[in-house]
Design an enzyme around this catalytic site. Sequence first.
Site, short mmCIF file in Angstrom:
data_model
loop_
_atom_site.label_atom_id
_atom_site.label_comp_id
_atom_site.label_asym_id
_atom_site.label_seq_id
_atom_site.Cartn_x
_atom_site.Cartn_y
_atom_site.Cartn_z
CB SER A 73 -0.91 0.02 1.23
OG SER A 73 -1.66 -1.16 1.31
N1 SAH Z 1 -0.68 -5.02 4.02
C1 SAH Z 1 0.08 -5.28 2.82
C2 SAH Z 1 -0.64 -4.90 1.54
C3 SAH Z 1 -1.71 -5.85 1.28
S1 SAH Z 1 -2.29 -6.06 -0.36
C4 SAH Z 1 1.45 -4.65 2.84
O1 SAH Z 1 1.78 -3.96 3.81
O2 SAH Z 1 2.21 -4.86 1.91
C5 SAH Z 1 -3.59 -7.19 0.07
C6 SAH Z 1 -3.14 -8.57 0.39
O3 SAH Z 1 -4.28 -9.30 0.83
C7 SAH Z 1 -2.57 -9.32 -0.80
O4 SAH Z 1 -1.31 -9.82 -0.50
C8 SAH Z 1 -3.57 -10.47 -1.00
O5 SAH Z 1 -2.98 -11.67 -1.45
C9 SAH Z 1 -4.13 -10.63 0.38
N2 SAH Z 1 -5.42 -11.31 0.48
C10 SAH Z 1 -6.51 -11.19 -0.32
N3 SAH Z 1 -7.50 -11.98 0.12
C11 SAH Z 1 -7.04 -12.61 1.24
C12 SAH Z 1 -7.61 -13.56 2.15
N4 SAH Z 1 -8.85 -14.03 2.04
N5 SAH Z 1 -6.83 -13.98 3.18
C13 SAH Z 1 -5.56 -13.53 3.33
N6 SAH Z 1 -4.99 -12.65 2.49
C14 SAH Z 1 -5.72 -12.18 1.47
#
Ligand code: SAH
Length: 218
Positions: free
Chosen positions: A65
């Site tokens: 993000s």
């Molecule tokens: N917090 C992260 C950015 C997240 S992007 C950072 O600091 O880099 C969103 C993430 O959520 C992605 O890696 C995606 O794979 C994950 N995601 C999506 N659906 C999910 C689920 N049901 N359970 C766990 N992770 C999930």
Amino acid sequence: MSEHDQHMAARRAMVEQQLRGRGIKDPRVLSAMERVPRHRFLPHPDDPGAYNDYPLPIGDGQTISQPYMVALMTEALRLNGDERVLEIGTGSGYQAAILAELSSEVYSVERFSTLAERASCVLAELGYHGATVLIGDGSLGYPEKAPYDRVIVTAACPKIADPWVEQLADGGILVAPLGDRWGQTLTRVTKRGDKLEHQNLGGCVFVPLVGEHGWDSD
Ligand code: SAH
């Protein structure tokens, strides 16, 4: 200037211009963002855009993000230092590191094992032993360590999944981007007994939550 000093200078500029300049005030959040080496969480740590004002790709179609969004969500959690925090969507692990700086225990769930393993390695290398990365469907939360004082969801979700509310302590705070696939509202939810108080913190765009309580595919 050494590489270390260049990164420090870039972090200071990021905090002043992108965070303080846009209204982030919590001194603990600002100093955590000044300390955590964001570049280490990127697939290419020498990426010149590491401290720039936008999200970056991290593989598997996912993103780290934008720094401002990380700061805004973290500030909204109102962390004092002694909380147990659940993060849904580890991605790069950067947000988990910021949470680990500001709370006592972090459990972060990621659906892609490649991302989870890389994040876990970087967090360990940097000494964030209070942060644990788990592989699985975070839309189900992580009941093993419930209740949580805080829950942060870093993927777009169509609704607040019931397991998150069940696993949130009374008086606890959940922050999540709520909406459809193309646009969401950053929402802070406070649990008061069997009631939920909602606050709107503004518009945002996240990658989708994919899982039982999210969407079926990316
Ligand atoms: N917090 C992260 C950015 C997240 S992007 C950072 O600091 O880099 C969103 C993430 O959520 C992605 O890696 C995606 O794979 C994950 N995601 C999506 N659906 C999910 C689920 N049901 N359970 C766990 N992770 C999930």
